[in-house]
Scaffold this motif. Structure first.
Motif, PDB file in Angstrom:
ATOM      1  N   LEU A  77       0.830  -1.214   0.000  1.00 41.49           N
ATOM      2  CA  LEU A  77       0.000   0.000   0.000  1.00 41.49           C
ATOM      3  C   LEU A  77       0.860   1.258   0.000  1.00 41.49           C
ATOM      4  CD1 LEU A  77      -2.804  -1.097   2.496  1.00 41.49           C
ATOM      5  CD2 LEU A  77      -3.018  -0.834   0.029  1.00 41.49           C
ATOM      6  N   VAL A  98      -5.410  -5.891   4.491  1.00 45.81           N
ATOM      7  CA  VAL A  98      -4.784  -4.637   4.903  1.00 45.81           C
ATOM      8  C   VAL A  98      -5.304  -3.568   3.949  1.00 45.81           C
ATOM      9  CG1 VAL A  98      -2.603  -3.466   5.410  1.00 45.81           C
ATOM     10  CG2 VAL A  98      -2.745  -5.964   5.572  1.00 45.81           C
ATOM     11  N   LEU A  99      -5.735  -2.439   4.505  1.00 49.75           N
ATOM     12  CA  LEU A  99      -6.350  -1.430   3.631  1.00 49.75           C
ATOM     13  C   LEU A  99      -6.098  -0.025   4.148  1.00 49.75           C
ATOM     14  CD1 LEU A  99     -10.249  -1.482   4.067  1.00 49.75           C
ATOM     15  CD2 LEU A  99      -8.662  -2.387   5.741  1.00 49.75           C
ATOM     16  N   ARG A 100      -6.334   0.933   3.269  1.00 47.49           N
ATOM     17  CA  ARG A 100      -6.278   2.334   3.665  1.00 47.49           C
ATOM     18  C   ARG A 100      -7.566   2.674   4.419  1.00 47.49           C
ATOM     19  NH1 ARG A 100      -2.121   4.220   0.478  1.00 47.49           N
ATOM     20  NH2 ARG A 100      -1.792   2.950  -1.380  1.00 47.49           N
ATOM     21  N   ASP A 101      -7.465   3.531   5.427  1.00 47.08           N
ATOM     22  CA  ASP A 101      -8.688   3.849   6.174  1.00 47.08           C
ATOM     23  C   ASP A 101      -9.634   4.723   5.352  1.00 47.08           C
ATOM     24  OD1 ASP A 101      -7.341   6.224   6.306  1.00 47.08           O
ATOM     25  OD2 ASP A 101      -7.308   6.338   8.496  1.00 47.08           O
ATOM     26  N   ASP A 102      -9.127   5.288   4.265  1.00 45.95           N
ATOM     27  CA  ASP A 102     -10.022   6.056   3.387  1.00 45.95           C
ATOM     28  C   ASP A 102     -10.252   5.333   2.049  1.00 45.95           C
ATOM     29  OD1 ASP A 102      -7.544   6.272   2.254  1.00 45.95           O
ATOM     30  OD2 ASP A 102      -7.564   8.451   2.043  1.00 45.95           O
ATOM     31  N   MET A 150      -4.564   9.829   5.634  1.00 42.50           N
ATOM     32  CA  MET A 150      -4.689   8.402   5.297  1.00 42.50           C
ATOM     33  C   MET A 150      -3.786   7.557   6.188  1.00 42.50           C
ATOM     34  SD  MET A 150      -3.376   5.549   3.607  1.00 42.50           S
ATOM     35  CE  MET A 150      -1.888   6.245   2.873  1.00 42.50           C
ATOM     36  N   ALA A 151      -4.375   6.501   6.717  1.00 41.97           N
ATOM     37  CA  ALA A 151      -3.569   5.537   7.465  1.00 41.97           C
ATOM     38  C   ALA A 151      -3.836   4.156   6.897  1.00 41.97           C
ATOM     39  CB  ALA A 151      -3.937   5.586   8.944  1.00 41.97           C
ATOM     40  N   ILE A 152      -2.926   3.245   7.183  1.00 42.46           N
ATOM     41  CA  ILE A 152      -3.102   1.860   6.767  1.00 42.46           C
ATOM     42  C   ILE A 152      -3.565   1.078   7.975  1.00 42.46           C
ATOM     43  CG2 ILE A 152      -1.834  -0.185   6.041  1.00 42.46           C
ATOM     44  CD1 ILE A 152      -0.115   1.744   4.300  1.00 42.46           C
ATOM     45  N   VAL A 153      -4.606   0.263   7.793  1.00 43.11           N
ATOM     46  CA  VAL A 153      -5.210  -0.444   8.918  1.00 43.11           C
ATOM     47  C   VAL A 153      -5.431  -1.911   8.575  1.00 43.11           C
ATOM     48  CG1 VAL A 153      -6.339   1.628   9.843  1.00 43.11           C
ATOM     49  CG2 VAL A 153      -7.519   0.220   8.136  1.00 43.11           C
TER      50      VAL A 153
END
Lengths: 290, 290, 290, 290
Positions: free
Chosen positions: B228, B277-281, C1-4
């Motif tokens: 990412l 796993v992903l971006r929060d947006d 943006m954060a990675i989660v």
């Protein structure tokens, strides 16, 4: 008339052995599938169930792993060590056959450099060996499996006989593809096995690509001849070559031509070409192939 | 209570398409398995057998091959072209999904040079895509399959809870191996797909090798995070990671130690670690994964 | 943006469990492949590598075998016992999914009578279940896999739209063959599972054979409808039906007709028909299918 | 020293032929995989690429389908017809080998009665044949594949030698399971093939279940002896028997005993027992097995 026991053998098949060599600056891994097969004086267990001559297949498995403790080396040598061990330590065992498939791995790049201990499975051909030892001498086979190759031109097939069931159209340009399964017989039981394998494989691939082919049989012979010319220790080579058919798709119904560009890759049926190329003075094969 | 038709789709799966690009100095080959799946107004065929809204799966197959006539390009683009075609030309088709697996080949060396038209299948990871188009917008997934990787050290597993069924011994050094199956969701439907794939794959491998790991879950997250960070067009990545267990062989019964060198590679059972796993947006996934 | 971290789960897959029931006059065997998948509060292991909330997959495996000591019973019940155990005993585990495939065996005849302890694997359909438990309630799926069926007549396919890529000929009599993969969702978590399975399977096969079919979709719906009508505890059924194409061979080049007798069974590509049949008042599926 | 062509053969493998017999009150289906392999005067195609002696494998495929037009009958007879055809019509073909695998189907029940035209694949053993014809005489092999059988008791293994690598514990009661692959050689080329197959199969299964076994070798011999005693036309039978290990799970760590009830079914490695049982006056095998 009586009923009797004929040829027989037994063993532990497909022992999945992975060894990590940690002593250098970089780890190295060896990933093998090892199959052991023993034969000898086995009448009792077949006829009466008495097992005092039957070295358990579980013991064979243990032996494979224990022998790996001292290092594996070339797979031909590891197979020789194992085969000789079983015959020389068990009176009732008269012959041993050890087959090994070596699964290839490549070192990864990590942080822009060759990794210390990280690997990816690679897929371009699997090295194999099979050793037979009868208490007096050893026969060593080498080979390669799962080596799928393709020529996108330089292949023809025409001039074949036409009987009442023949509908095949002659073709002057086709795709030629096969999954090479090749096994070669060494005339020696000591050699630079790694070099012999590398040379045989490279030569075979060079001949596959370099042969303008009228039939897969012609390609087979060219590969065999090239390997025998390149590796003097190899006396004979056997191929099993599925002809992985790629059919030109008829695009005419859609108003399109298809000048050798769009193909359908078929699964079954497939042609299967099997053949042997050997030196005319090759020593007898003995039990090497049995 | 009545019985009704729910979600449904249909299509032609596993069309084996090979294209030869002949226009350059060297041939290039593209080897794909293409699967098409369509959905829409399909009540009639289920309930009455009337097929006037059912574009035949044979037609879908023909379309795949005919579209290849003009060139394939990147698999994401080829899937987009196909998906859009089915929805825009068939009133009854409201959504299309096209999945493609790209089988990798390497150019052979022939006569010491890169071959003009000879190739060998390689095995280090298979590139995949899946495109969903609903008449308004497209969702694009990329990914990789059959990517088996191994760290021969740098992996631990300890500190886990112990209940009455726990016998596992804590370990500070083990082999970590898995067959990576990763699928990433793009937030865009136009991109430099080849570059995105190459970057994602290299990043993922770098993170696999570069992570000192307390669990395969930790490695999963590290790989996802790295991808990412490296590819802004990717919004989300999903992994399915079988833990390919390598058990240290107990050689003590044979009077031998085993300092992390001899392992048994087990088939089943295996750990299976799945995670996202992903971006929060990240934008909503819509039907991308369904 | 954060990675989660997004959705995740982990577990031990494909535990190969065989149980022999010895208490009766005859032995009975149960042969299962059991897969466990747990989810919950797993951020730590992904983000920091701390494993204090990670019940080891090895422990999961042990639990499967230990639970079999008391008897297995119906696979749906065994899956329920296991799923409830993991969630109720591990605070960090919030949901468990247990999937089971039951491999079928038949009792042999020995000496003209049903054998006491001898069996052969049979192949007519494999029973499956998947149970999801979230600490409050359980969702139970049943199903069947590897059930290959064929109608040698009673199948047509015509009336489909013809676009520029359509070449398929309409046909009023063809072979219809598929490998049924069906999964049904129960609206209850207690039932006579064996009876429900037997009824669902027999009903499905009866509908397959008894439906004069204009499309595989129509057969799919007929099978689903019949199962729902026969088993009130089933709320929904999902099918994945590969259309195993059998092409009539053109024997005209050999001066022969072929009145629906000689077929070529193709491997790939194949049609793939997927669909759901459900009650309009089916309760929500929750995480049953996820 | 010169390089020469050795043994070779070629043909079309895995022709998937399905025939529907429609003339009776009920349809019957025959589902075969037919492989043809020819050999003879094939030097030209290997050495020069001249194909005028190479009956195309595509023609071989056509012949298989065309011959099915007149009915198939027993697979041994169908293989004989095909093998004789190739050798007698093509001067350059000196020997033909035709192998057939017959996939078993069972008639479904529909509406409470045996179905007219509906079938399910069954899994209890696949019938095989291989016929070799050299222009003068024919050798016929029959056999069975994929026949997985299990005894849940009545099997022991003890009294085996113990060397430094032996850790296996002696056992007086174990599960014995194998996937029988058996091939028998007929001494005739005309027989009631269906009856011979049925008798051989039933006898073999009866012997498997009826033998209290000290080793899988003993069971092998018992099966072979029984078949030879039951079917006079069979001269020799060869077995390949993987020992599908079922390991008793140690439940002691969980405070449980395990009196022969809970087993782990292992994949690899496996024992592999191969052996031949034959009449002492069996006629020479010629090329039957090559």
């Amino acid at each position: 008339m009586a009923i009797v026991l004929g040829d027989n053998r037994y063993g532990k098949a497909e022992n999945r052995l992975v060894r990590v060599d940690r002593d250098g600056d970089e780890h190295r891994i060896t990933d093998l599938t090892v199959s052991v097969s023993l034969s000898g004086d086995m009448s009792d267990t077949h006829l009466t169930g008495a097992n005092d001559k039957v070295l358990a297949t579980d013991t064979q498995k243990n032996t494979v792993f224990a022998f790996a403790r001292d290092g594996i080396g070339e797979i031909e040598d590891f197979a020789l060590r194992l085969a000789r061990h079983f015959v020389s330590t068990q009176e009732s065992i008269h012959a041993a056959r050890v087959g090994i498939v070596a699964h290839p791995w490549e070192r990864l790049q990590v942080g822009g450099r060759p990794a210390h201990h990280s690997f990816a499975r690679s897929g371009a051909g699997t090295r194999t060996t099979r050793v037979t030892y009868d208490g007096e001498r050893a026969w060593v086979l080498g080979g390669v499996e799962d080596l799928t190759v393709l020529n996108s031109t330089g292949s023809e097939f025409w001039g074949f006989p036409r009987d009442e069931y023949t509908t095949l159209v002659e073709v002057k340009d086709r795709i030629l593809a096969t999954a090479v399964s090749a096994t070669w017989r060494f005339s020696v039981d000591e050699a630079d096995w790694a070099d012999a394998h590398e040379t045989a494989l490279a030569t075979l691939l060079d001949a596959f690509g370099g042969t303008h082919s009228q039939s897969l049989q012609q390609t087979l012979y060219a590969m065999g001849q090239a390997v025998l010319e390149a590796v003097p220790e190899i006396a004979e080579i056997r191929f099993s070559l599925p002809n992985k058919h790629h059919f030109l798709v008829d695009l005419e119904p859609f108003g399109l031509d298809n000048p050798g560009e769009v193909f359908y890759a078929a699964d079954r049926p497939y042609g299967l070409i099997e053949g042997t190329v050997l030196r005319d003075d090759a020593p007898p094969a003995g039990p090497a192939w049995s």
